[in-house]
Design a protein around this motif. Structure first.
Motif: not given
Length: 244
Positions: A111-118
């Motif tokens: 989730k953190k990685a997805a948020a960072e990518r977004a």
């Protein structure tokens, strides 16, 4: 004779104490002693009764001890089994908890990685939009001419419209005026590249709205952004309704 009876009594008792399981042998000895002196005295009979009682007590005691030992062994076995079951249950619970913790940790990391990518993608889009805006020119950046060719007008539009929106803007202008900045709709009075109705609306972008295509492009871009969010939003509406 009395002394002999006493010896026999002591011997029988000693033998009984030594081995509680030799009841048959002791009984035979007691029987012989009792038969040899029958009727001579009551003491051998008393000795025999006492010896039998002692043997019974010893046998009962041995049985009680055996039962107690058996119960103790059963209790120990049950306790050991319970401890093993509790240990196994605790280990299983620990394993499940560890698996849940690992899954939760993995989900949180994803989730953190997805948020960072977004966030990174938004940042890049914003940078691109800012770069596009900074690269565009304003109507005042172009020298005023007496007249403009279609190619010149299109070149001005390319420099004023963000790159990802130019084609949509161009599609609308193609249908509305064919890039004729003096185009006039005889029936409605719409005027210019984007056919503003009435044409005087474009005065908000510049007083030279009738003769300067850059002023018309500036007004048309502002109108599309305000009403439809972008030239592509305006083009999407135009395709559905044949007007915008």
């Amino acid at each position: 004779m009395l002394e002999g009876n006493r010896v026999s009594r002591i011997s029988v008792r000693g033998f009984a104490v030594a081995s509680a399981t030799a009841v048959t042998t002791v009984g035979a000895v007691v029987g012989v002693a009792s038969g040899s002196t029958q009727g001579s005295s009551t003491e051998p009979a008393e000795a025999t009764a006492a010896d039998a009682t002692l043997l019974a007590d010893i046998s009962a005691g041995n049985q009680t001890q055996a039962q107690t030992a058996s119960l103790t062994q059963q209790a120990d076995a049950q306790s050991t089994a319970a401890d093993a079951a509790a240990k196994k249950s605790a280990e299983e619970a620990a394993r499940k908890q560890a698996a849940q913790d690992a899954a939760a940790k993995k989900a949180a990391a994803e989730k953190k990685a997805a948020a960072e990518r977004a966030a990174k993608e938004r940042e890049e889009e914003e940078k691109a939009a800012a770069a596009s805006r900074s690269a565009t020119r304003d109507a005042d950046d172009f020298a005023v001419q007496a007249s403009y060719t279609v190619a010149q007008v299109q070149s001005m539009a390319r420099e004023m419209i963000p790159g990802d929106q130019f084609q949509c803007f161009s599609n609308i202008v193609d249908h509305e005026s064919s890039w004729n900045y003096r185009a006039t709709n005889a029936s409605s009075g719409a005027y210019g590249l984007v056919q503003a109705l009435p044409g005087s609306k474009m005065a908000s972008a510049g007083s030279d709205w009738q003769t300067n295509p850059a002023t018309q492009i500036k007004w048309g871009l502002g109108y599309m952004n305000d009403r439809y969010g972008s030239p592509c939003g305006a083009w999407e509406f135009w395709q559905a309704n044949n007007w915008y």
